[in-house]
Write an enzyme that holds these catalytic residues in place. Structure first.
Site, mmCIF file in Angstrom:
data_model
loop_
_atom_site.group_PDB
_atom_site.id
_atom_site.type_symbol
_atom_site.label_atom_id
_atom_site.label_comp_id
_atom_site.label_asym_id
_atom_site.label_seq_id
_atom_site.Cartn_x
_atom_site.Cartn_y
_atom_site.Cartn_z
ATOM 1 N N TYR A 14 23.721 17.896 29.744
ATOM 2 C CA TYR A 14 24.454 16.736 29.217
ATOM 3 C C TYR A 14 23.532 15.761 28.478
ATOM 4 N N GLY A 46 6.712 18.216 41.984
ATOM 5 C CA GLY A 46 6.476 19.619 42.391
ATOM 6 C C GLY A 46 6.614 19.873 43.881
ATOM 7 N N PRO A 68 23.720 23.761 36.637
ATOM 8 C CA PRO A 68 23.621 23.498 38.076
ATOM 9 C C PRO A 68 22.870 24.575 38.863
ATOM 10 N N ARG A 113 23.065 13.996 45.646
ATOM 11 C CA ARG A 113 23.328 12.777 44.871
ATOM 12 C C ARG A 113 24.436 12.947 43.836
HETATM 13 C C1 LIG Z 1 31.647 17.055 38.869
HETATM 14 C C2 LIG Z 1 30.527 17.180 39.853
HETATM 15 C C3 LIG Z 1 29.630 18.353 39.601
HETATM 16 C C4 LIG Z 1 28.813 18.699 40.793
HETATM 17 C C5 LIG Z 1 27.632 19.503 40.421
HETATM 18 C C6 LIG Z 1 26.583 19.403 41.383
HETATM 19 C C7 LIG Z 1 25.275 19.413 41.058
HETATM 20 C C8 LIG Z 1 24.407 19.530 39.906
HETATM 21 C C9 LIG Z 1 24.845 19.811 38.588
HETATM 22 C C10 LIG Z 1 24.136 19.412 37.522
HETATM 23 C C11 LIG Z 1 22.941 18.564 37.645
HETATM 24 C C12 LIG Z 1 22.520 17.988 36.361
HETATM 25 C C13 LIG Z 1 21.517 17.106 36.243
HETATM 26 C C14 LIG Z 1 20.686 16.680 37.313
HETATM 27 C C15 LIG Z 1 19.763 15.729 37.101
HETATM 28 C C16 LIG Z 1 18.895 15.236 38.162
HETATM 29 O O1 LIG Z 1 18.050 14.425 37.890
HETATM 30 S S1 LIG Z 1 19.076 15.834 39.745
HETATM 31 C C17 LIG Z 1 17.676 15.184 40.647
HETATM 32 C C18 LIG Z 1 18.111 14.171 41.595
HETATM 33 N N1 LIG Z 1 16.972 13.825 42.435
HETATM 34 C C19 LIG Z 1 16.676 12.570 42.726
HETATM 35 O O2 LIG Z 1 17.357 11.641 42.335
HETATM 36 C C20 LIG Z 1 15.455 12.387 43.571
HETATM 37 C C21 LIG Z 1 14.882 10.997 43.537
HETATM 38 N N2 LIG Z 1 15.867 9.968 43.806
HETATM 39 C C22 LIG Z 1 15.637 8.844 44.527
HETATM 40 O O3 LIG Z 1 14.560 8.598 45.011
HETATM 41 C C23 LIG Z 1 16.776 7.844 44.663
HETATM 42 O O4 LIG Z 1 17.996 8.513 44.704
HETATM 43 C C24 LIG Z 1 16.783 6.813 43.497
HETATM 44 C C25 LIG Z 1 16.967 7.470 42.130
HETATM 45 C C26 LIG Z 1 17.931 5.806 43.744
HETATM 46 C C27 LIG Z 1 15.470 6.040 43.423
HETATM 47 O O5 LIG Z 1 15.088 5.530 44.672
HETATM 48 P P1 LIG Z 1 14.453 4.049 44.793
HETATM 49 O O6 LIG Z 1 13.430 3.809 43.798
HETATM 50 O O7 LIG Z 1 14.085 3.875 46.252
HETATM 51 O O8 LIG Z 1 15.664 3.123 44.396
HETATM 52 P P2 LIG Z 1 16.630 2.178 45.275
HETATM 53 O O9 LIG Z 1 17.239 2.897 46.403
HETATM 54 O O10 LIG Z 1 15.849 0.933 45.573
HETATM 55 O O11 LIG Z 1 17.769 1.850 44.192
HETATM 56 C C28 LIG Z 1 17.459 1.249 42.956
HETATM 57 C C29 LIG Z 1 18.729 0.608 42.401
HETATM 58 O O12 LIG Z 1 19.716 1.625 42.221
HETATM 59 C C30 LIG Z 1 20.904 1.297 42.993
HETATM 60 N N3 LIG Z 1 21.505 2.533 43.512
HETATM 61 C C31 LIG Z 1 20.915 3.449 44.285
HETATM 62 N N4 LIG Z 1 21.782 4.421 44.600
HETATM 63 C C32 LIG Z 1 22.960 4.093 44.018
HETATM 64 C C33 LIG Z 1 24.251 4.720 43.997
HETATM 65 N N5 LIG Z 1 24.492 5.853 44.616
HETATM 66 N N6 LIG Z 1 25.225 4.097 43.324
HETATM 67 C C34 LIG Z 1 25.001 2.919 42.670
HETATM 68 N N7 LIG Z 1 23.770 2.301 42.642
HETATM 69 C C35 LIG Z 1 22.779 2.890 43.328
HETATM 70 C C36 LIG Z 1 20.379 0.425 44.107
HETATM 71 O O13 LIG Z 1 21.411 -0.347 44.670
HETATM 72 C C37 LIG Z 1 19.313 -0.390 43.378
HETATM 73 O O14 LIG Z 1 19.896 -1.393 42.597
HETATM 74 P P3 LIG Z 1 19.986 -2.919 43.124
HETATM 75 O O15 LIG Z 1 18.582 -3.372 43.396
HETATM 76 O O16 LIG Z 1 20.805 -2.922 44.373
HETATM 77 O O17 LIG Z 1 20.628 -3.685 42.024
HETATM 78 N N1 LIG Z 2 19.225 21.017 40.300
HETATM 79 C C1 LIG Z 2 19.999 20.965 39.225
HETATM 80 O O1 LIG Z 2 21.146 21.432 39.234
HETATM 81 C C2 LIG Z 2 19.489 20.348 37.974
HETATM 82 C C3 LIG Z 2 18.281 19.686 37.904
HETATM 83 N N2 LIG Z 2 17.859 19.167 36.721
HETATM 84 C C4 LIG Z 2 16.521 18.582 36.600
HETATM 85 O O2 LIG Z 2 15.590 19.367 37.294
HETATM 86 C C5 LIG Z 2 14.510 18.566 37.749
HETATM 87 C C6 LIG Z 2 14.283 18.817 39.222
HETATM 88 O O3 LIG Z 2 15.429 18.401 39.965
HETATM 89 P P1 LIG Z 2 15.746 18.992 41.409
HETATM 90 O O4 LIG Z 2 14.649 19.878 41.835
HETATM 91 O O5 LIG Z 2 17.116 19.518 41.386
HETATM 92 O O6 LIG Z 2 15.787 17.670 42.288
HETATM 93 P P2 LIG Z 2 14.733 17.022 43.308
HETATM 94 O O7 LIG Z 2 15.326 15.756 43.762
HETATM 95 O O8 LIG Z 2 14.306 18.014 44.320
HETATM 96 O O9 LIG Z 2 13.469 16.726 42.376
HETATM 97 C C7 LIG Z 2 13.134 15.499 41.834
HETATM 98 C C8 LIG Z 2 11.663 15.253 42.089
HETATM 99 O O10 LIG Z 2 11.265 14.078 41.378
HETATM 100 C C9 LIG Z 2 10.363 13.369 42.186
HETATM 101 N N3 LIG Z 2 10.416 11.945 41.831
HETATM 102 C C10 LIG Z 2 11.507 11.128 41.866
HETATM 103 N N4 LIG Z 2 11.166 9.877 41.513
HETATM 104 C C11 LIG Z 2 9.842 9.911 41.234
HETATM 105 C C12 LIG Z 2 8.902 8.937 40.814
HETATM 106 N N5 LIG Z 2 9.260 7.664 40.612
HETATM 107 N N6 LIG Z 2 7.618 9.322 40.601
HETATM 108 C C13 LIG Z 2 7.241 10.598 40.802
HETATM 109 N N7 LIG Z 2 8.073 11.570 41.195
HETATM 110 C C14 LIG Z 2 9.359 11.228 41.418
HETATM 111 C C15 LIG Z 2 10.829 13.596 43.615
HETATM 112 O O11 LIG Z 2 9.744 13.481 44.547
HETATM 113 P P3 LIG Z 2 9.456 12.145 45.416
HETATM 114 O O12 LIG Z 2 10.738 11.768 46.058
HETATM 115 O O13 LIG Z 2 8.347 12.579 46.349
HETATM 116 O O14 LIG Z 2 8.959 11.116 44.441
HETATM 117 C C16 LIG Z 2 11.327 15.042 43.544
HETATM 118 O O15 LIG Z 2 10.296 15.925 43.921
HETATM 119 C C17 LIG Z 2 14.885 17.138 37.394
HETATM 120 O O16 LIG Z 2 14.284 16.792 36.161
HETATM 121 C C18 LIG Z 2 16.372 17.198 37.220
HETATM 122 O O17 LIG Z 2 16.843 16.191 36.350
HETATM 123 C C19 LIG Z 2 18.592 19.248 35.584
HETATM 124 C C20 LIG Z 2 19.799 19.855 35.609
HETATM 125 C C21 LIG Z 2 20.334 20.491 36.793
#
Ligand SMILES: CCCCC/C=C\C/C=C\C/C=C\C=C\C(=O)SCCNC(=O)CCNC(=O)[C@H](O)C(C)(C)COP(=O)(O)OP(=O)(O)OC[C@H]1O[C@@H](n2cnc3c(N)ncnc32)[C@H](O)[C@@H]1OP(=O)(O)O
Ligand SMILES: NC(=O)C1=CN([C@@H]2O[C@H](COP(=O)(O)OP(=O)(O)OC[C@H]3O[C@@H](n4cnc5c(N)ncnc54)[C@H](OP(=O)(O)O)[C@@H]3O)[C@@H](O)[C@H]2O)C=CC1
Length: 333
Positions: free
Chosen positions: A197, A65, A240, A249
């Protein structure tokens, strides 16, 4: 007479053939109507849709949140009277968001640090919540992790990281709260944020697609099983919506944004305020008969990607005249 008719048909066929070549050239050169200008028909509204006070005396937990869509949902619920708890890993971000929203709405937002991958941390987070506010009426499982990556480049830990946050994290939060709510005979609304998806699958985001599909199975299953305890389970699949977390990402260079917008029939991205209104409705007592629902909220993107003839949107009215003549000309053949 027959020769005259055949001659006319031959001339028509020749015109149609040469026009068809021109048409093909134009289509391959991506001329024709651009898709996207229709956004002006679908302006987003930003204000809260439900009557003020709809969430008075309600407690809401929103995972993730502190940022993006979770932040927008928290702001709307708080504006409508809820006391909110936001939980994720980064306490400084949570605290900043909590203070900003509380000061705007006058309703308390609590920040609780929690990594949803760790069941013990989840249990401690719920302990903290019980002490602060009591058990929640509304739970929004919104926290997620994702990145685009060819599947052959994924390490086991990359797979585990995404599926742990998305599927296991949602399950740990849901089971921990569900058990305590059942023990206390308290009903609640559970909402999971997945993605379009989750239904179709998608290359390049395979751990996310697999985990989100699992979340959908979890929520549909519990909708059937836990109605008897007063619990509703629903799912929103967003298309999106620009947030820093998602776009940094999934489209780090911005190269795919235009193509994404072009395929959305409403001609634009969604906005955080729009999904916050939908989440508020689904989580409110106005939706008390809604359970097991999967709501796609994507401006039409899913059906636009699915229909194999949808590319014909780029055919102009003049080109349609030619195509129609060609098709009609096949009569009897
Ligand atoms: C055709 C294109 C269309 C464009 C449209 C644009 C946008 C959107 C459209 C639709 C969206 C639809 C769905 C969206 C879904 C979502 O969930 S969006 C929300 C995204 N938000 C987040 O991801 C926030 C939180 N994320 C993170 O904290 C980090 O990114 C992570 C998920 C990696 C977790 O962090 P952490 O726990 O610190 O992990 P590590 O950095 O230690 O990594 C763990 C392992 O993963 C490997 N890794 C990390 N990044 C990558 C990468 N980019 N590619 C490949 N591998 C990666 C990393 O190396 C670690 O593995 P190893 O230990 O090395 O083996
Ligand atoms: N934006 C978009 O176009 C779309 C988004 N979604 C979905 O919407 C939701 C929100 O995404 P969006 O706001 O775009 O992206 P954000 O990256 O802003 O949100 C993701 C949130 O998840 C939290 N989070 C990640 N890892 C952990 C963890 N291990 N424990 C607790 N919290 C965690 C992050 O906070 P912190 O780093 O502090 O942990 C962050 O606040 C997600 O479920 C995403 O899959 C789905 C389709 C499209």
């Amino acid at each position: 007479m027959a020769a005259r008719v055949l001659g006319r048909a031959g001339r028509l066929a020749a015109v149609v053939r040469s026009s068809a070549v021109r048409l093909q050239l134009r289509l391959h050169g991506s001329a024709g109507l651009r898709f996207g200008s229709q956004a002006s028909f679908f302006p987003p509204l930003g204000d809260a849709m439900l009557p003020s006070g709809s969430f008075n005396n309600h407690v809401a937990l929103i995972t993730g949140g502190g940022t993006g869509l979770g932040r927008a949902m928290t702001a709307t619920l708080s504006q409508l009277g809820a006391q909110c708890i936001i939980a994720s890993r980064k306490l400084d971000i949570l605290q900043r968001t909590a203070e900003e929203i509380s000061s705007q709405t006058g309703n308390k937002v609590h920040a609780v640090q929690c990594d949803v991958r760790d069941p013990q941390a989840v249990s401690q987070c719920v302990d903290q919540m019980e002490a602060l506010t009591g058990l929640p009426d509304v739970i929004i499982n919104n926290a997620a992790g994702n990145f685009v990556c060819p599947s052959e480049r994924l390490s086991p830990n990359a797979w585990k990281t995404i599926t742990d946050i998305v599927l296991n994290g949602t399950a740990f939060v849901t089971l921990e709260l569900g058990k305590r709510l059942i023990q206390n005979q308290k009903g609640a609304s559970f909402l999971a944020i997945t993605t379009i998806y989750a239904e179709s699958g998608s290359g390049f985001v395979v751990p996310s697609a697999s985990a989100k599909a699992g979340v959908e199975a979890l929520y549909k299953s519990l909708a059937a099983e836990w109605g008897r305890y007063g619990h509703r389970f629903n799912i929103i699949q967003p298309g999106p919506i620009r947030t820093k977390g998602a776009f940094s990402r999934l489209d780090p260079t911005g190269a795919f944004e235009k193509a994404t917008i072009d395929r959305i029939p409403t001609g634009r991205l969604g906005t955080p305020a729009e999904i916050a209104n939908l989440a508020a409705y689904v989580s409110s007592n106005y939706a008390s008969w809604m359970s097991g629902a999967v709501i796609r909220f994507d401006g039409g993107e899913y059906v636009s990607l699915a229909g194999e003839f949808n590319e014909l949107r780029s055919v102009t009215p003049d080109q349609w005249k030619i195509l129609e003549a060609m098709i009609r000309n096949t009569k009897g053949s």
